[in-house]
Motif scaffolding. Structure first.
Motif, PDB file in Angstrom:
ATOM      1  N   HIS A  20     -58.026 -42.213   4.222  1.00  0.00           N
ATOM      2  CA  HIS A  20     -59.059 -40.987   4.177  1.00  0.00           C
ATOM      3  C   HIS A  20     -58.965 -39.860   5.211  1.00  0.00           C
ATOM      4  CE1 HIS A  20     -60.874 -44.593   2.308  1.00  0.00           C
ATOM      5  NE2 HIS A  20     -60.623 -45.460   3.568  1.00  0.00           N
TER       6      HIS A  20
ATOM      7  N   GLY B 240     -54.304 -47.950   3.539  1.00  0.00           N
ATOM      8  CA  GLY B 240     -55.367 -48.433   4.572  1.00  0.00           C
ATOM      9  C   GLY B 240     -56.437 -47.412   4.821  1.00  0.00           C
ATOM     10  N   ALA B 241     -56.595 -47.286   6.226  1.00  0.00           N
ATOM     11  CA  ALA B 241     -57.836 -46.339   6.778  1.00  0.00           C
ATOM     12  C   ALA B 241     -56.742 -44.848   6.470  1.00  0.00           C
ATOM     13  CB  ALA B 241     -58.177 -46.446   8.082  1.00  0.00           C
TER      14      ALA B 241
ATOM     15  N   HIS C  13     -56.372 -49.795  -3.689  1.00  0.00           N
ATOM     16  CA  HIS C  13     -57.062 -50.411  -2.582  1.00  0.00           C
ATOM     17  C   HIS C  13     -57.873 -51.815  -3.156  1.00  0.00           C
ATOM     18  CE1 HIS C  13     -57.115 -46.863  -0.351  1.00  0.00           C
ATOM     19  NE2 HIS C  13     -57.064 -46.075  -1.469  1.00  0.00           N
ATOM     20  N   LEU C  14     -58.005 -52.780  -2.172  1.00  0.00           N
ATOM     21  CA  LEU C  14     -58.210 -54.040  -2.634  1.00  0.00           C
ATOM     22  C   LEU C  14     -59.804 -53.995  -2.841  1.00  0.00           C
ATOM     23  CD1 LEU C  14     -56.535 -55.723   0.466  1.00  0.00           C
ATOM     24  CD2 LEU C  14     -56.134 -56.515  -2.261  1.00  0.00           C
ATOM     25  N   SER C  15     -60.571 -53.334  -1.930  1.00  0.00           N
ATOM     26  CA  SER C  15     -61.859 -52.955  -2.088  1.00  0.00           C
ATOM     27  C   SER C  15     -62.295 -51.809  -3.213  1.00  0.00           C
ATOM     28  CB  SER C  15     -62.593 -52.746  -0.813  1.00  0.00           C
ATOM     29  OG  SER C  15     -62.108 -51.794  -0.329  1.00  0.00           O
TER      30      SER C  15
ATOM     31  N   ASN D  70     -51.099 -48.811  -0.590  1.00  0.00           N
ATOM     32  CA  ASN D  70     -52.153 -48.940  -0.149  1.00  0.00           C
ATOM     33  C   ASN D  70     -52.231 -48.535   1.436  1.00  0.00           C
ATOM     34  OD1 ASN D  70     -54.752 -49.838   1.047  1.00  0.00           O
ATOM     35  ND2 ASN D  70     -54.654 -51.844   0.126  1.00  0.00           N
TER      36      ASN D  70
ATOM     37  N   ILE E 248     -63.265 -48.640  -3.004  1.00  0.00           N
ATOM     38  CA  ILE E 248     -63.769 -47.564  -1.897  1.00  0.00           C
ATOM     39  C   ILE E 248     -64.935 -46.520  -2.304  1.00  0.00           C
ATOM     40  CG2 ILE E 248     -61.555 -47.635  -0.487  1.00  0.00           C
ATOM     41  CD1 ILE E 248     -60.749 -44.769  -2.053  1.00  0.00           C
TER      42      ILE E 248
ATOM     43  N   TYR F  44     -62.053 -58.020   0.933  1.00  0.00           N
ATOM     44  CA  TYR F  44     -60.455 -58.247   0.958  1.00  0.00           C
ATOM     45  C   TYR F  44     -59.780 -59.459   0.495  1.00  0.00           C
ATOM     46  CZ  TYR F  44     -61.052 -54.106   3.860  1.00  0.00           C
ATOM     47  OH  TYR F  44     -61.362 -52.723   4.149  1.00  0.00           O
TER      48      TYR F  44
ATOM     49  N   LEU G   6     -53.482 -54.158   7.029  1.00  0.00           N
ATOM     50  CA  LEU G   6     -53.315 -55.047   5.809  1.00  0.00           C
ATOM     51  C   LEU G   6     -52.540 -56.143   6.186  1.00  0.00           C
ATOM     52  CD1 LEU G   6     -53.190 -52.108   3.480  1.00  0.00           C
ATOM     53  CD2 LEU G   6     -54.934 -53.931   3.219  1.00  0.00           C
TER      54      LEU G   6
ATOM     55  N   ARG H 108     -68.613 -48.391  -0.912  1.00  0.00           N
ATOM     56  CA  ARG H 108     -68.638 -48.726   0.326  1.00  0.00           C
ATOM     57  C   ARG H 108     -69.197 -47.548   1.252  1.00  0.00           C
ATOM     58  NH1 ARG H 108     -63.353 -51.704   2.252  1.00  0.00           N
ATOM     59  NH2 ARG H 108     -64.893 -52.006   4.084  1.00  0.00           N
TER      60      ARG H 108
ATOM     61  N   PRO I 113     -51.840 -49.696   7.852  1.00  0.00           N
ATOM     62  CA  PRO I 113     -52.531 -50.742   8.861  1.00  0.00           C
ATOM     63  C   PRO I 113     -53.941 -51.465   8.667  1.00  0.00           C
ATOM     64  CG  PRO I 113     -53.267 -48.337   8.982  1.00  0.00           C
ATOM     65  CD  PRO I 113     -52.489 -48.311   7.830  1.00  0.00           C
TER      66      PRO I 113
ATOM     67  N   ARG J  73     -59.459 -60.660   7.877  1.00  0.00           N
ATOM     68  CA  ARG J  73     -60.488 -59.540   7.233  1.00  0.00           C
ATOM     69  C   ARG J  73     -61.531 -60.206   6.598  1.00  0.00           C
ATOM     70  NH1 ARG J  73     -57.342 -53.918   6.212  1.00  0.00           N
ATOM     71  NH2 ARG J  73     -59.459 -53.117   6.937  1.00  0.00           N
TER      72      ARG J  73
ATOM     73  N   ARG K  12     -65.314 -43.717   3.452  1.00  0.00           N
ATOM     74  CA  ARG K  12     -64.435 -44.448   2.523  1.00  0.00           C
ATOM     75  C   ARG K  12     -64.267 -43.697   0.994  1.00  0.00           C
ATOM     76  NH1 ARG K  12     -62.696 -48.978   5.648  1.00  0.00           N
ATOM     77  NH2 ARG K  12     -64.350 -49.683   6.539  1.00  0.00           N
TER      78      ARG K  12
HETATM   79  C1  DQA Z   1     -58.834 -50.427   1.894  1.00  0.00           C
HETATM   80  C2  DQA Z   1     -60.031 -49.565   2.032  1.00  0.00           C
HETATM   81  C3  DQA Z   1     -59.791 -48.620   3.392  1.00  0.00           C
HETATM   82  O1  DQA Z   1     -61.087 -48.132   3.342  1.00  0.00           O
HETATM   83  C4  DQA Z   1     -59.649 -49.603   4.599  1.00  0.00           C
HETATM   84  O2  DQA Z   1     -59.855 -48.926   5.726  1.00  0.00           O
HETATM   85  C5  DQA Z   1     -58.499 -50.533   4.446  1.00  0.00           C
HETATM   86  C6  DQA Z   1     -58.173 -51.335   3.192  1.00  0.00           C
HETATM   87  C7  DQA Z   1     -58.627 -51.347   0.734  1.00  0.00           C
HETATM   88  O3  DQA Z   1     -57.531 -52.132   0.236  1.00  0.00           O
HETATM   89  O4  DQA Z   1     -59.738 -51.725   0.284  1.00  0.00           O
HETATM   90  O5  DQA Z   1     -57.857 -50.907   5.499  1.00  0.00           O
HETATM   91  O6  DQA Z   1     -57.658 -49.598   1.683  1.00  0.00           O
END
Ligand code: DQA
Length: 253
Positions: free
Chosen positions: A80, A76-77, A100-102, A74, A104, A23, A12, A107, A10, A18, A111
């Motif tokens: 977690h 996404g949320a 994950h792009l970021s 990935n 986690i 990202y 992405l 942050r 979700p 974003r 996360r």
């Molecule tokens: C993410 C990190 C998740 O915490 C976040 O909810 C995302 C993107 C990332 O790619 O960094 O939707 O998975």
């Protein structure tokens, strides 16, 4: 040929809109194109899938059994808190790398926890799009060797046996190859646009017959003899499309 599935969860689909700090500024399409190109380099098929929905992601994971050799995920949320996605990863017995792009781990606290980490073979985070490419390399080098896939599959054979199953697998591979071809086509046309602008600004001719003949000869020699005439015909069509595009650009400049 082995197939890697790139699965994004979700939000992405909103890459590019974003927060670029976490990202980056590229879109999902840019990300997927980078994966298709990496697939060509690694000699694997690449399939991309994105969904906002947990159930669609779980269904895609289930239908990957016996068809997909490795997954870059990935979530996404969902990472977690989705125990359902965690269970799906566990049961499919396909190596999954969590991406994950970021970063986690640096942050918000919520996360820091990944409920899927324990069922994935590795986690790659904080590298942006490059993380997906690194994960693809790892899958090919470490987890998709024949020995490792046998170890994960509990000894059950994933080879399709009926003509329908064989055909299904071949068609899937063909779809992915077609996608790769069109990623390359788009890249080619972007170069054509740049070349056309340079030529138009310098007042140079659009069509150079000697260069086209040289390209056709090169194409004819770069494939097996049985495909040579077909490859030349395809190239001729590409050259025609390029010429048309150059004429359009000439009018604009
Ligand atoms: C993410 C990190 C998740 O915490 C976040 O909810 C995302 C993107 C990332 O790619 O960094 O939707 O998975």
């Amino acid at each position: 040929m082995k197939t890697i599935l790139i699965m994004n969860g979700p939000n992405l689909s909103m890459l590019g809109k974003r927060d670029p700090k976490h990202y980056g500024s590229g879109t999902l399409r840019d990300l997927e194109n980078a994966c298709y190109l990496k697939g060509i380099e690694l000699g694997v098929n690449v399939q991309c899938f994105q969904s906002e929905s947990e159930s669609a992601m779980i269904r895609k994971l289930h239908s990957s059994m016996g068809v997909i050799d490795g997954i870059v995920l990935n979530a996404g949320a969902y990472t977690h808190y989705s125990i359902a996605i965690r269970d799906a990863i566990e049961l499919i017995k396909i190596p999954v790398i969590e991406v994950h792009l970021s970063d986690i781990h640096n942050r918000e606290d919520f996360r820091n926890t990944s409920v899927i980490e324990a069922v994935c073979v590795e986690q790659v985070c904080g590298l942006g799009v490059k993380g997906y490419l690194v994960a693809m390399e790892k899958l090919v080098e470490k987890y998709m060797t024949d020995d490792s896939s046998k170890a994960l599959s509990d000894g059950a054979s994933a080879e399709p046996s009926t003509p329908e199953a064989l055909l299904g697998e071949e068609r899937l591979a063909l779809n992915e190859i077609d996608k790769e071809i069109f990623v390359l086509f788009e890249r080619r046309m972007k170069h054509i646009d740049r070349i056309a602008k340079i030529k138009a600004e310098a007042g140079m001719p659009t069509q150079v017959p000697s260069r086209e003949a040289e390209i056709l000869e090169r194409v004819g020699n770069s494939v097996e003899e049985q495909y040579s005439a077909a490859a030349k015909a395809l190239m001729q069509e590409l050259l025609r499309l390029s010429r048309e595009r150059q004429k359009e650009i000439n009018k604009e400049v």
